[in-house]
Each structure stands twice: as structure tokens, then as C-alpha cells.
Design a protein around this motif. Structure first.
Motif, mmCIF file in Angstrom:
data_model
loop_
_atom_site.group_PDB
_atom_site.id
_atom_site.type_symbol
_atom_site.label_atom_id
_atom_site.label_comp_id
_atom_site.label_asym_id
_atom_site.label_seq_id
_atom_site.Cartn_x
_atom_site.Cartn_y
_atom_site.Cartn_z
ATOM 1 N N VAL A 147 0.844 -1.242 -0.098
ATOM 2 C CA VAL A 147 0.041 -0.036 -0.099
ATOM 3 C C VAL A 147 0.911 1.254 -0.071
ATOM 4 C CG1 VAL A 147 -1.551 1.411 1.518
ATOM 5 C CG2 VAL A 147 -1.983 -1.001 0.957
ATOM 6 N N SER A 148 2.093 1.153 0.545
ATOM 7 C CA SER A 148 2.859 2.318 0.766
ATOM 8 C C SER A 148 3.379 2.844 -0.596
ATOM 9 C CB SER A 148 4.038 2.053 1.506
ATOM 10 O OG SER A 148 4.678 0.845 1.289
ATOM 11 N N GLY A 149 3.381 1.807 -1.468
ATOM 12 C CA GLY A 149 3.910 2.185 -2.816
ATOM 13 C C GLY A 149 2.795 2.504 -3.803
ATOM 14 N N LYS A 150 1.599 2.555 -3.325
ATOM 15 C CA LYS A 150 0.123 3.078 -4.125
ATOM 16 C C LYS A 150 -0.113 4.424 -4.001
ATOM 17 C CE LYS A 150 -1.256 -1.816 -4.238
ATOM 18 N NZ LYS A 150 -0.943 -1.975 -5.663
ATOM 19 N N ASP A 209 -4.779 -12.442 3.823
ATOM 20 C CA ASP A 209 -5.248 -11.007 4.602
ATOM 21 C C ASP A 209 -5.856 -11.700 5.981
ATOM 22 O OD1 ASP A 209 -6.808 -8.746 5.055
ATOM 23 O OD2 ASP A 209 -8.658 -9.570 4.233
ATOM 24 N N SER A 210 -4.965 -12.062 6.911
ATOM 25 C CA SER A 210 -5.128 -12.806 8.150
ATOM 26 C C SER A 210 -5.610 -11.852 9.192
ATOM 27 C CB SER A 210 -3.848 -13.294 8.675
ATOM 28 O OG SER A 210 -2.924 -12.441 8.715
ATOM 29 N N ASP A 211 -5.365 -10.605 9.002
ATOM 30 C CA ASP A 211 -5.987 -9.431 9.956
ATOM 31 C C ASP A 211 -5.313 -9.674 11.458
ATOM 32 O OD1 ASP A 211 -7.872 -7.583 8.554
ATOM 33 O OD2 ASP A 211 -8.932 -9.473 7.923
ATOM 34 N N HIS A 212 -4.073 -9.870 11.334
ATOM 35 C CA HIS A 212 -3.383 -9.811 12.621
ATOM 36 C C HIS A 212 -3.380 -8.412 13.293
ATOM 37 C CE1 HIS A 212 -1.690 -13.782 11.344
ATOM 38 N NE2 HIS A 212 -1.033 -13.953 12.456
ATOM 39 N N VAL A 213 -2.884 -8.328 14.513
ATOM 40 C CA VAL A 213 -3.020 -7.064 15.103
ATOM 41 C C VAL A 213 -1.920 -6.251 14.442
ATOM 42 C CG1 VAL A 213 -2.432 -5.794 17.462
ATOM 43 C CG2 VAL A 213 -3.742 -8.061 17.440
ATOM 44 N N VAL A 214 -2.278 -5.054 14.219
ATOM 45 C CA VAL A 214 -1.107 -4.058 13.740
ATOM 46 C C VAL A 214 0.157 -4.003 14.461
ATOM 47 C CG1 VAL A 214 -0.649 -1.506 13.116
ATOM 48 C CG2 VAL A 214 -2.864 -2.439 12.665
ATOM 49 N N GLY A 215 1.312 -4.219 13.598
ATOM 50 C CA GLY A 215 2.648 -4.199 14.278
ATOM 51 C C GLY A 215 3.227 -2.884 13.830
ATOM 52 N N PHE A 216 4.266 -2.577 14.918
ATOM 53 C CA PHE A 216 4.946 -1.377 14.392
ATOM 54 C C PHE A 216 6.177 -1.865 13.556
ATOM 55 C CE2 PHE A 216 8.465 1.567 15.983
ATOM 56 C CZ PHE A 216 7.860 2.700 15.608
ATOM 57 N N ASP A 217 5.554 -2.166 12.183
ATOM 58 C CA ASP A 217 6.577 -3.097 11.323
ATOM 59 C C ASP A 217 6.934 -2.045 10.131
ATOM 60 O OD1 ASP A 217 4.303 -3.090 9.976
ATOM 61 O OD2 ASP A 217 3.605 -4.997 10.343
ATOM 62 N N ASP A 218 7.797 -2.596 9.374
ATOM 63 C CA ASP A 218 8.182 -1.910 8.155
ATOM 64 C C ASP A 218 7.242 -1.200 7.376
ATOM 65 O OD1 ASP A 218 10.644 -2.327 8.806
ATOM 66 O OD2 ASP A 218 11.278 -3.566 7.434
ATOM 67 N N GLU A 219 6.347 -2.239 6.931
ATOM 68 C CA GLU A 219 5.004 -1.468 6.157
ATOM 69 C C GLU A 219 4.531 -0.418 6.822
ATOM 70 O OE1 GLU A 219 4.715 -0.991 3.049
ATOM 71 O OE2 GLU A 219 2.515 -0.898 2.612
ATOM 72 N N ILE A 245 3.973 3.149 5.149
ATOM 73 C CA ILE A 245 2.709 3.946 4.901
ATOM 74 C C ILE A 245 2.623 5.204 5.584
ATOM 75 C CG2 ILE A 245 0.181 3.797 5.192
ATOM 76 C CD1 ILE A 245 0.341 0.877 5.043
ATOM 77 N N PHE A 246 2.937 5.495 6.824
ATOM 78 C CA PHE A 246 2.991 6.749 7.358
ATOM 79 C C PHE A 246 4.175 7.940 6.979
ATOM 80 C CE2 PHE A 246 0.132 4.459 10.111
ATOM 81 C CZ PHE A 246 -1.191 5.271 9.965
ATOM 82 N N GLU A 247 5.083 7.375 6.621
ATOM 83 C CA GLU A 247 6.475 7.966 6.229
ATOM 84 C C GLU A 247 5.779 8.703 4.774
ATOM 85 O OE1 GLU A 247 9.603 5.420 5.763
ATOM 86 O OE2 GLU A 247 9.856 5.560 8.049
ATOM 87 N N PHE A 283 18.348 7.250 10.816
ATOM 88 C CA PHE A 283 17.065 7.389 11.443
ATOM 89 C C PHE A 283 16.327 6.131 12.030
ATOM 90 C CE2 PHE A 283 16.373 11.709 12.821
ATOM 91 C CZ PHE A 283 17.454 12.348 12.243
ATOM 92 N N LYS A 284 16.815 4.896 11.428
ATOM 93 C CA LYS A 284 15.923 3.796 11.929
ATOM 94 C C LYS A 284 16.341 3.506 13.510
ATOM 95 C CE LYS A 284 15.431 1.532 7.418
ATOM 96 N NZ LYS A 284 15.857 0.567 6.377
ATOM 97 N N ALA A 285 17.500 3.973 13.732
ATOM 98 C CA ALA A 285 17.829 3.706 15.238
ATOM 99 C C ALA A 285 17.685 5.141 15.923
ATOM 100 C CB ALA A 285 19.139 3.195 15.069
#
Ligand code: RNT
Ligand code: ZN
Length: 421
Positions: free
Chosen positions: A271-274, A296-306, A310-312, A381-383
Motif C-alpha cells: 500500500v505504501s507504494g500505491k 489477509d489474516s488481519d493480525h494485530v497491527v505491528g510497528f513494522d516496516d510496512e 505507509i505513514f512515512e 534514523f531507523k535507530a
């Protein structure tokens, strides 16, 4: 507990070196609404007065963790418990199957008053209400809904869509805040059908009829959500990405926008790419933030790369304020309140993390052609000491620093959830 204030002061100095205003980032992240979905609390079961609550439409909750909410009262009490630990501006997102009429009311007959308990609750809390037609988990949804070949069935669901937009207007008038409605239909096929065009023409016709019949409603925004496949409908989805994007662009109406759910694409499609392509042609989008694991397993949102990406993207395009952010996950294998708290905190975290980056400076570097420095900054900035700012923000909001919330959620489980049959 460590000295949160001291940590914040150090982080503030760190970020100031790169021209980043920490307090301004906090203010923006705090004010941006996140629409918290109600359906994590009872595995999308809903509160309609009917016997069969099985979830259909190719979506699935897995797990049987005890203590799920059994009615609207319990659900709202659980939501309030979760909200104690979620910082920032929230809206409440409910589905049509969370109506609370005192008798069975079918989907094509729902009316504003069947949602008054939610409305009173939202008004009392001063928050907005978002809405979703429930085009699934119903005997009439087995062979298509808005795209059904059976004209009676198609009409039934068109009526449902119309009722939902009228209810959305009611929410707007009662809460004073626009109501964002998301339209998602599960319509599809296990095999590639011979006629792939007919269902899509009918889906278009149905949306046209819904919007035409309700063209005078005010204060409602409509997201059209696409999908790649569902369980049992693996080969063909009527409301594909191309279909939904085509519908929204051709409709060319301010209130009709695209919904992008990050579980609704092929696994390497992001989605970040769209987002920038869509924002080239549209003024706003609705996001369904979730975490797809292999499907599309709808796991709990992670603080993950994607989620971070998206927010970046949104921050770098200066489109955060033009994006309706909603969560959409359902995990039945863990404490459902913990699921909400973790997922919603992570969504807010990703937003704040995106704001705490040297975005303006990296843009300058890029414009100058200094792509080596651009990569160096991006990686460095990742760290960055983000967690110190996050902890300070949570402390200021009184929602618990770090894992402070966990023991309270565990206590609520002991006192309330474990007593439910
Ligand atoms: C399903 C869609 C849809 C639902 C909710 C419950 O794949 O993501 O948004 O999850 O409407
Ligand atoms: Zn979704």
C-alpha cells in the motif's frame, strides 16, 4: 520507572540537530484521528438478535480466547477499557451488524434509532462515529450481494447500502463530525467465472443506485474497498483493485474515495507504494490498517516496516491530514483488549515515527542529487531515539508509559472478562 522527562529532553536535543521539532510532531500525531474498529471485541460477531452469528464472506477470525463481549454494553465497556491506554484523537468505527434493536431487524430495514446506544455513547465521549454496511454474514450474501445475478438479492443489498448512508448522515448530525462509511463486498468466485464482466457491471450499477438514492445526505464520506481474494473466493473478486479505483475515479465526487486495506493485495504489493499514484488523482483516501501474515489474516497491527512506510509516505507527501485512518484487524487468539491496545498504539506510533524524520532535509538532498547522503540519513534514523519521545507522549496523555498498561488489562481480564461464560 526511568526518568521519562530526562529521556524526552535528550531526544529533543537529538532531533533538534536535524531541525526536527519534537513538540510539533507530537501535536500532529495526537490530533490526527484514528477510527478504532469495534469488531475486534467480539470477532466480528455483531449484536443483531439472530441465532446464527457465523462469519462468512471469506474473512476469518481464528482462536477461541475466552471473554469476548456478548452484547453492546459489554463491547462498549471493553472499548472504554482499551481507550484508557490509547493516546490521541479517536473515532469509533461500527458495522451495521452492531445494531441494537430490541427485536430482529433485517439489514434492509435498519434505521438510525437502532444505533442510538452507540450515538449516545459517542456524544457523551465527544467522539465521531464511522460506519460500515455489513454486506456479509447473512443468508442472502451466499451468492453475491451488490453484484448478485438474482435481482431480488441485489435490490436487498442496495436497500442496505441506502439505509447505511442515511444512518451515516444521522451520525454526522448527532455527533457534529463527518461519518466515514466503508463499502466492502465479499462478492467473488472460487473459480474464474465464464462471465467476469456481468457481476462487475451489476456492482457498478448497485453503487450508482445507492449514491443516486441518497445524493442529498450530508456529512458522509464513502470509501470503496477493493480486495484480491477471500477464503472460498480465491479466483475472482468482483470488487478488485482496478474495479474500485475505476469506480472512484470515474465517479469524480468528493465524497467517494478509495479504501486501501494493506491485507488486500498480493504479498509483495505494498500500500505504501500505491499512495502517491492515488494522490496524483484523488484528494483523499481511507486506510484500513492491519497486518497480513501470508494472506489477509488481519493480525494485530505491528510497528513494522510496512506500517511505518505507509505513514512515512503520507507525511512526506503532506497528505496525512487528507487521509482517513482506520484500523481493521480481528485476533481471537489473545486478550481482545490487549489486541486493540497493541494495534492502536502501533498505528499511532508509526504516525509519530514518520513525523520524527528529517523529511524536509532528505527531500533537499534528493533534489540536489545526493543520493548517497539520502540513503545514509534514511538508514541512520531507523535507530533514532524515537521510544523516548513516544514514552513522554504517552506519559503526558496518561495512557501508561511503555508496558504500564499491561497489568491493568490483565486485571480487567481477571475482574470482568473471565467472568463471562
Ligand atoms: C474484509 C475487509 C473489511 C472487513 C470489515 C469487517 O477483507 O477488510 O474491511 O475486514 O469490514
Ligand atoms: Zn478492510
Amino acid at each position: 520507572m526511568y526518568d521519562v522527562k530526562k529521556g524526552y529532553e535528550a531526544a529533543k536535543e537529538f532531533y533538534a540537530q536535524y531541525g526536527i521539532d519534537v513538540d510539533e510532531a507530537i501535536r500532529i500525531a495526537d490530533e490526527t484521528p484514528i477510527s478504532m474498529h469495534c469488531w475486534q471485541g467480539d470477532d466480528v460477531g455483531g449484536t443483531e438478535l439472530k441465532e446464527d452469528k457465523s462469519l462468512t464472506g471469506g474473512i476469518q477470525t481464528t482462536g477461541n480466547y475466552p471473554g469476548k463481549a456478548r452484547n453492546g454494553e459489554e463491547l462498549r465497556s471493553d472499548i472504554e477499557e482499551a481507550m484508557k491506554f490509547i493516546p490521541g484523537n479517536l473515532k469509533m468505527n461500527i458495522h451495521a451488524n452492531y445494531q441494537e434493536a430490541d427485536h430482529f431487524v433485517d439489514r434492509n430495514e435498519i434505521a438510525p434509532e437502532h444505533f442510538d446506544k452507540w450515538v449516545d455513547w459517542a456524544v457523551e465521549k465527544g467522539i465521531g462515529l464511522d460506519f460500515n454496511p455489513t454486506y456479509f454474514a447473512h443468508p442472502k450474501s451466499e451468492n453475491g450481494t451488490l453484484s448478485a445475478a438474482d435481482e431480488d438479492v441485489r435490490k436487498f443489498w442496495v436497500e442496505h447500502g441506502i439505509k447505511c448512508r442515511q444512518i451515516g448522515e444521522y451520525f454526522y448530525k448527532k455527533t457534529g463530525k463527518p461519518c466515514v462509511i466503508n463499502h466492502w463486498t465479499p462478492d467473488g468466485d472460487k473459480e474464474v467465472p465464464i462471465d467476469t464482466l456481468g457481476p462487475r457491471e451489476r456492482l457498478k450499477k448497485s453503487y450508482d443506485e445507492i449514491f443516486e438514492a441518497t445524493k442529498d445526505v450530508e456529512g458522509v464520506i464513502d470509501g470503496i474497498e477493493s480486495k484480491v481474494f477471500g477464503i472460498g473466493a480465491e479466483s475472482y473478486t468482483v470488487g478488485s483493485h482496478e474495479f474500485c479505483m475505476g469506480y472512484v475515479m470515474k465517479a469524480n465526487k468528493d465524497h467517494i474515495i478509495m479504501t486501501l486495506d494493506d491485507g488486500h493485495y498480493h504479498p509483495t504489493e505494498m500500500v505504501s507504494g500505491k499512495l502517491s499514484s492515488i494522490f496524483t488523482f484523488a484528494d483523499s483516501v481511507l486506510l484500513h490498517v492491519t497486518r497480513p501474515v501470508r494472506w489477509d489474516s488481519d493480525h494485530v497491527v505491528g510497528f513494522d516496516d510496512e506500517t511505518k512506510a505507509i505513514f512515512e509516505e503520507l507525511v512526506r507527501m503532506n497528505k496525512l491530514q487528507d487521509t482517513y485512518v482506520a484500523t481493521d484487524f480481528f485476533d481471537a487468539s489473545i486478550n481482545r483488549i490487549a489486541a486493540w491496545v497493541i494495534g492502536l498504539r502501533n498505528t499511532r506510533k508509526a504516525m509519530l515515527a514518520a513525523l520524527l524524520q528529517p523529511n524536509a532535509y532528505m527531500k533537499e538532498l534528493e533534489a540536489k542529487g545526493d543520493v548517497s547522503a539520502r540513503l545514509a540519513y534514511k538508514e541512520e534514523f531507523k535507530a533514532a531515539p524515537f521510544a523516548l519521545v513516544w514514552d513522554y507522549y504517552c506519559d503526558q496523555k496518561g495512557v501508561g508509559v511503555s508496558l504500564d498498561w499491561l497489568k491493568d488489562v490483565q486485571q480487567y481480564e481477571k475482574d470482568v472478562l473471565s467472568k463471562r461464560a
